[in-house]
Design a protein around this motif. Structure first.
Motif, PDB file in Angstrom:
ATOM      1  N   THR A  71     -61.015 -34.629 -71.697  1.00 36.93           N
ATOM      2  CA  THR A  71     -60.549 -33.251 -71.682  1.00 36.93           C
ATOM      3  C   THR A  71     -60.221 -33.051 -73.279  1.00 36.93           C
ATOM      4  O   THR A  71     -60.655 -33.853 -74.134  1.00 36.93           O
ATOM      5  CB  THR A  71     -58.898 -33.215 -71.071  1.00 36.93           C
ATOM      6  N   GLU A 127     -57.624 -31.624 -75.447  1.00 32.04           N
ATOM      7  CA  GLU A 127     -56.435 -30.699 -75.763  1.00 32.04           C
ATOM      8  C   GLU A 127     -56.132 -31.344 -77.530  1.00 32.04           C
ATOM      9  O   GLU A 127     -56.049 -30.223 -78.559  1.00 32.04           O
ATOM     10  CB  GLU A 127     -55.165 -31.347 -75.517  1.00 32.04           C
ATOM     11  N   ARG A 139     -64.990 -39.123 -67.219  1.00 41.36           N
ATOM     12  CA  ARG A 139     -63.485 -39.668 -66.693  1.00 41.36           C
ATOM     13  C   ARG A 139     -64.280 -41.020 -65.939  1.00 41.36           C
ATOM     14  O   ARG A 139     -64.809 -40.618 -65.104  1.00 41.36           O
ATOM     15  CB  ARG A 139     -62.695 -39.143 -65.907  1.00 41.36           C
ATOM     16  N   GLU A 146     -63.721 -43.076 -63.542  1.00 41.78           N
ATOM     17  CA  GLU A 146     -62.910 -42.986 -62.433  1.00 41.78           C
ATOM     18  C   GLU A 146     -63.335 -44.338 -61.610  1.00 41.78           C
ATOM     19  O   GLU A 146     -64.422 -44.979 -61.673  1.00 41.78           O
ATOM     20  CB  GLU A 146     -63.525 -41.969 -61.346  1.00 41.78           C
ATOM     21  N   MET A 168     -68.281 -34.055 -56.086  1.00 44.01           N
ATOM     22  CA  MET A 168     -67.004 -33.795 -56.005  1.00 44.01           C
ATOM     23  C   MET A 168     -65.907 -34.768 -56.846  1.00 44.01           C
ATOM     24  O   MET A 168     -64.927 -34.145 -57.294  1.00 44.01           O
ATOM     25  CB  MET A 168     -66.435 -34.128 -54.455  1.00 44.01           C
ATOM     26  N   GLY A 223     -67.019 -37.022 -59.541  1.00 42.80           N
ATOM     27  CA  GLY A 223     -67.939 -37.631 -60.415  1.00 42.80           C
ATOM     28  C   GLY A 223     -67.140 -38.442 -61.297  1.00 42.80           C
ATOM     29  O   GLY A 223     -66.117 -38.367 -61.656  1.00 42.80           O
ATOM     30  N   PHE A 262     -68.606 -34.802 -65.159  1.00 43.90           N
ATOM     31  CA  PHE A 262     -68.484 -33.572 -64.437  1.00 43.90           C
ATOM     32  C   PHE A 262     -68.530 -32.391 -65.476  1.00 43.90           C
ATOM     33  O   PHE A 262     -68.163 -32.441 -66.836  1.00 43.90           O
ATOM     34  CB  PHE A 262     -67.266 -33.638 -63.642  1.00 43.90           C
ATOM     35  N   MET A 280     -66.858 -28.825 -66.628  1.00 42.56           N
ATOM     36  CA  MET A 280     -65.461 -28.199 -66.516  1.00 42.56           C
ATOM     37  C   MET A 280     -65.516 -27.029 -67.520  1.00 42.56           C
ATOM     38  O   MET A 280     -65.920 -27.153 -68.624  1.00 42.56           O
ATOM     39  CB  MET A 280     -64.397 -29.417 -67.012  1.00 42.56           C
ATOM     40  N   ASP A 317     -62.744 -25.654 -69.872  1.00 40.74           N
ATOM     41  CA  ASP A 317     -61.387 -25.853 -70.150  1.00 40.74           C
ATOM     42  C   ASP A 317     -60.860 -24.917 -71.272  1.00 40.74           C
ATOM     43  O   ASP A 317     -61.641 -24.689 -72.257  1.00 40.74           O
ATOM     44  CB  ASP A 317     -61.167 -27.553 -70.616  1.00 40.74           C
ATOM     45  N   GLU A 364     -58.870 -29.646 -55.146  1.00 41.07           N
ATOM     46  CA  GLU A 364     -58.500 -28.990 -56.354  1.00 41.07           C
ATOM     47  C   GLU A 364     -59.493 -28.699 -57.169  1.00 41.07           C
ATOM     48  O   GLU A 364     -60.584 -29.353 -57.702  1.00 41.07           O
ATOM     49  CB  GLU A 364     -57.531 -30.203 -56.805  1.00 41.07           C
ATOM     50  N   VAL A 365     -59.694 -27.357 -57.338  1.00 43.59           N
ATOM     51  CA  VAL A 365     -60.784 -26.855 -58.172  1.00 43.59           C
ATOM     52  C   VAL A 365     -60.491 -26.337 -59.263  1.00 43.59           C
ATOM     53  O   VAL A 365     -61.129 -25.903 -60.335  1.00 43.59           O
ATOM     54  CB  VAL A 365     -61.712 -25.694 -57.465  1.00 43.59           C
ATOM     55  N   HIS A 401     -56.758 -26.222 -62.408  1.00 47.80           N
ATOM     56  CA  HIS A 401     -55.568 -26.769 -62.863  1.00 47.80           C
ATOM     57  C   HIS A 401     -55.117 -26.229 -63.983  1.00 47.80           C
ATOM     58  O   HIS A 401     -55.799 -26.097 -65.068  1.00 47.80           O
ATOM     59  CB  HIS A 401     -55.361 -28.286 -62.866  1.00 47.80           C
ATOM     60  N   SER A 430     -53.067 -25.422 -71.077  1.00 45.44           N
ATOM     61  CA  SER A 430     -54.315 -25.581 -70.772  1.00 45.44           C
ATOM     62  C   SER A 430     -54.724 -25.212 -69.493  1.00 45.44           C
ATOM     63  O   SER A 430     -53.946 -25.153 -68.678  1.00 45.44           O
ATOM     64  CB  SER A 430     -54.820 -27.092 -71.294  1.00 45.44           C
ATOM     65  N   GLY A 472     -57.834 -25.622 -66.516  1.00 45.46           N
ATOM     66  CA  GLY A 472     -59.114 -26.163 -66.173  1.00 45.46           C
ATOM     67  C   GLY A 472     -59.736 -25.694 -65.000  1.00 45.46           C
ATOM     68  O   GLY A 472     -58.957 -25.283 -63.991  1.00 45.46           O
ATOM     69  N   GLY A 528     -62.962 -27.058 -62.370  1.00 45.01           N
ATOM     70  CA  GLY A 528     -64.053 -27.903 -62.093  1.00 45.01           C
ATOM     71  C   GLY A 528     -65.121 -27.186 -61.894  1.00 45.01           C
ATOM     72  O   GLY A 528     -65.403 -27.101 -60.545  1.00 45.01           O
TER      73      GLY A 528
HETATM   74  N1  5CA Z   1     -57.029 -30.336 -69.794  1.00 45.71           N
HETATM   75  C1  5CA Z   1     -56.559 -29.885 -68.508  1.00 45.71           C
HETATM   76  C2  5CA Z   1     -57.147 -28.429 -68.152  1.00 45.71           C
HETATM   77  S1  5CA Z   1     -58.360 -27.726 -69.308  1.00 45.71           S
HETATM   78  C3  5CA Z   1     -57.370 -30.840 -67.613  1.00 45.71           C
HETATM   79  O1  5CA Z   1     -58.308 -31.703 -67.769  1.00 45.71           O
HETATM   80  N2  5CA Z   1     -57.079 -30.499 -66.213  1.00 45.71           N
HETATM   81  S2  5CA Z   1     -57.598 -31.373 -64.927  1.00 45.71           S
HETATM   82  O2  5CA Z   1     -57.571 -32.901 -65.344  1.00 45.71           O
HETATM   83  O3  5CA Z   1     -56.929 -30.955 -64.017  1.00 45.71           O
HETATM   84  O4  5CA Z   1     -59.129 -31.170 -64.951  1.00 45.71           O
HETATM   85  C4  5CA Z   1     -59.471 -29.820 -64.448  1.00 45.71           C
HETATM   86  C5  5CA Z   1     -60.471 -29.710 -63.254  1.00 45.71           C
HETATM   87  O5  5CA Z   1     -61.399 -30.508 -63.534  1.00 45.71           O
HETATM   88  C6  5CA Z   1     -59.753 -30.065 -61.910  1.00 45.71           C
HETATM   89  O6  5CA Z   1     -58.806 -29.112 -61.336  1.00 45.71           O
HETATM   90  C7  5CA Z   1     -60.938 -30.689 -60.998  1.00 45.71           C
HETATM   91  O7  5CA Z   1     -61.374 -29.162 -60.450  1.00 45.71           O
HETATM   92  C8  5CA Z   1     -62.013 -31.021 -62.224  1.00 45.71           C
HETATM   93  N3  5CA Z   1     -62.167 -32.435 -62.104  1.00 45.71           N
HETATM   94  C9  5CA Z   1     -61.299 -33.379 -62.427  1.00 45.71           C
HETATM   95  N4  5CA Z   1     -61.674 -34.539 -62.488  1.00 45.71           N
HETATM   96  C10 5CA Z   1     -63.059 -34.380 -61.784  1.00 45.71           C
HETATM   97  C11 5CA Z   1     -63.935 -35.484 -61.574  1.00 45.71           C
HETATM   98  N5  5CA Z   1     -63.945 -36.677 -61.581  1.00 45.71           N
HETATM   99  N6  5CA Z   1     -65.024 -34.961 -60.908  1.00 45.71           N
HETATM  100  C12 5CA Z   1     -65.390 -33.586 -60.781  1.00 45.71           C
HETATM  101  N7  5CA Z   1     -64.547 -32.627 -61.008  1.00 45.71           N
HETATM  102  C13 5CA Z   1     -63.127 -33.077 -61.643  1.00 45.71           C
END
Ligand code: 5CA
Length: 440
Positions: A109, A111, A140, A142, A150, A152, A155, A157, A159, A283-284, A286, A316, A318, A320
């Motif tokens: 991310t 920030e 990340r 994971e 879904m 990964g 991925f 994003m 942001d 969650e798509v 946040h 912030s 996000g 996905g």
């Molecule tokens: N910095 C903040 C917002 S910019 C942030 O990182 N938010 S988050 O962690 O919620 O991630 C934003 C979106 O990325 C999530 O809502 C989700 O849809 C997507 N996301 C998070 N982790 C994954 C992942 N491992 N694989 C696919 N999409 C992901």
């Protein structure tokens, strides 16, 4: 694009490694291939969907006054040491050392990076507010990457990050983004329900998650069905007017919606029973408002009206983007394959030639294809009709333009709608008009 010459490797069999529908269908429709655990290559059909989603996200971000930037995926550990998150983030952060023994990382991310860039550029309160966003790959590590794109490790994003002078203005920005998100998801052809959320490692007080309903979702959800009936594209909000933003936000949040983590049984009991919906959601998106957490910890101030330093309030936001490709499929498919909403489909229509080599079929298909842009696929393969129908349904093109020897003799095209299954017979002119409309 001619299917005979394309890189659209569909599979007849279900791949053993895929546990959920979207992963299965993405592999079978030739959209992605895994290159290592939780890391995927996007093939032409998949990439088109990814880019179509990104473009809708972009249009709505721009309309909300955000400006696009592009930051690197590689970040210096120094930045994260300044905010204190380098040690806090844990093993999900992929840490890398360069040839000069400098600590680097693949950004999970941004920030810290955006706050640093903001600080280099913005010196006065007069330059606020600012909203910046990017659409960029994240990493990340994971523990359990699963369900294809879904969850990964790498991925895509969107942001976004906002900087405001005071809390009232930061709340306006948050509400403006909320509306942009609701509009974005509606344009993507899905219903994403906004729910009060926990802020987790990002920090802050005010936060919403956006969830698409699907049985395979990772969160339990409770919401008022009235939220599904709202038309956010028709919502009349003046995004530059505080009272108008507040009115919209108050109305939207008056409908109960919460994930299991935030569920409040007393408030839930007040929702009319006929409108109570319980299920699971993906969650798509946040969004977060976290005040001065980063500007203070990283000591990024602007000069205020009286010359004294002032720490901007941040949020912030996000989305996905790569997860959405899978989430849309979870919400829109049948036993034969994907049903793409027109706005994101890799191809809006496919021309199906039922008898390649038949002079009349070939001529009619070529006439249609000549009028088509890159949004139309032409199945000109020397395959059985059954195989072509199966692939068209699997790949989920919203429209099928079917040309067989009998119709071709009379200059007729059968048009099938993938979602409704409805079929009509069109003249060449009618079919050309549909192609023009789909491309327009
Ligand atoms: N910095 C903040 C917002 S910019 C942030 O990182 N938010 S988050 O962690 O919620 O991630 C934003 C979106 O990325 C999530 O809502 C989700 O849809 C997507 N996301 C998070 N982790 C994954 C992942 N491992 N694989 C696919 N999409 C992901």
């Amino acid at each position: 694009m001619r299917l005979s010459r394309s890189f659209l490797p569909t599979l007849k069999e279900n791949p053993a490694e895929a546990q959920i529908t979207s992963h299965r269908l993405m592999l079978r429709a030739g959209m992605i291939r895994q290159t290592s655990a939780g890391i995927y290559a996007w093939l032409p059909a998949g990439l088109r969907v990814l880019e179509n989603i990104a473009n809708i996200v972009r249009e709505e971000q721009d309309a909300a006054g955000a400006q696009e930037v592009l930051m690197p995926t590689m970040q210096s550990a120094e930045l994260w040491k300044r905010s204190g998150r380098y040690d806090d983030y844990g093993p999900e952060m992929l840490r890398i050392r360069d040839r000069h023994e400098r600590d680097m990382l693949f950004g999970p991310t941004n920030e810290e990076m955006i706050t640093d860039i903001f600080g280099q550029v913005v010196k006065s309160y007069k330059e606020l507010p600012q909203v910046l966003y990017q659409i960029q790959w994240k990493f990340r590590d994971e523990v359990r990457p699963r369900f294809g794109v879904m969850r990964g490790r790498e991925f895509y994003m969107k942001d976004g990050y906002s900087f405001d002078l005071d809390t009232a203005s930061a709340v306006d920005t948050y509400r403006r983004m909320m509306l942009a998100y609701l509009r974005t998801f509606q344009r993507l052809g899905v219903r994403a329900i906004p729910m009060r959320a926990d802020t987790g490692p990002i920090g802050g007080e005010l936060s919403h998650e956006f969830l698409i309903l699907a049985p395979t979702g990772e969160s339990g959800v409770f919401f008022d069905s009235a939220l599904e009936d709202q038309d956010w594209l028709a919502e009349n909000v003046d995004i530059n007017d505080r009272a108008s933003l507040e009115q919209f936000f108050t109305r939207m949040t008056s409908f109960y919606a919460a994930t299991d983590e935030m569920h409040d049984t007393a408030a839930w009991a007040e929702v009319p029973a006929a409108r109570q919906r319980e299920g699971r959601g993906i969650e798509v998106g946040h969004i977060f408002n976290f005040g001065r957490k980063y500007t203070q910890s990283m000591d990024i101030a602007v000069s205020g009206p009286d010359g004294a330093p002032l720490y901007p309030e941040m949020g912030s936001y996000g989305i996905g983007v790569s997860r959405l490709v899978a989430a849309i499929i979870e919400a829109s498919h049948d036993e034969n394959g994907i049903i793409w909403p027109e706005s994101v489909a890799p191809f809006k229509a496919v021309i199906i030639n039922l008898k390649n080599g038949d002079a009349q079929c070939d001529a009619l298909c070529e006439q249609l294809y000549a009028a088509a842009s890159r949004a139309v696929l032409y199945d000109d393969r020397a395959e059985r009709a059954g195989a072509k129908f199966a692939d068209a349904d699997l790949m989920g093109h919203p429209w099928q333009l079917i040309v067989g020897p009998r119709g071709a003799k009379e200059g007729k095209v059968e048009v099938k709608n993938r979602r409704t299954g409805e079929r009509t017979e069109e003249t060449l002119e009618g079919a050309l008009a549909l192609i023009a409309k789909l491309q327009g």
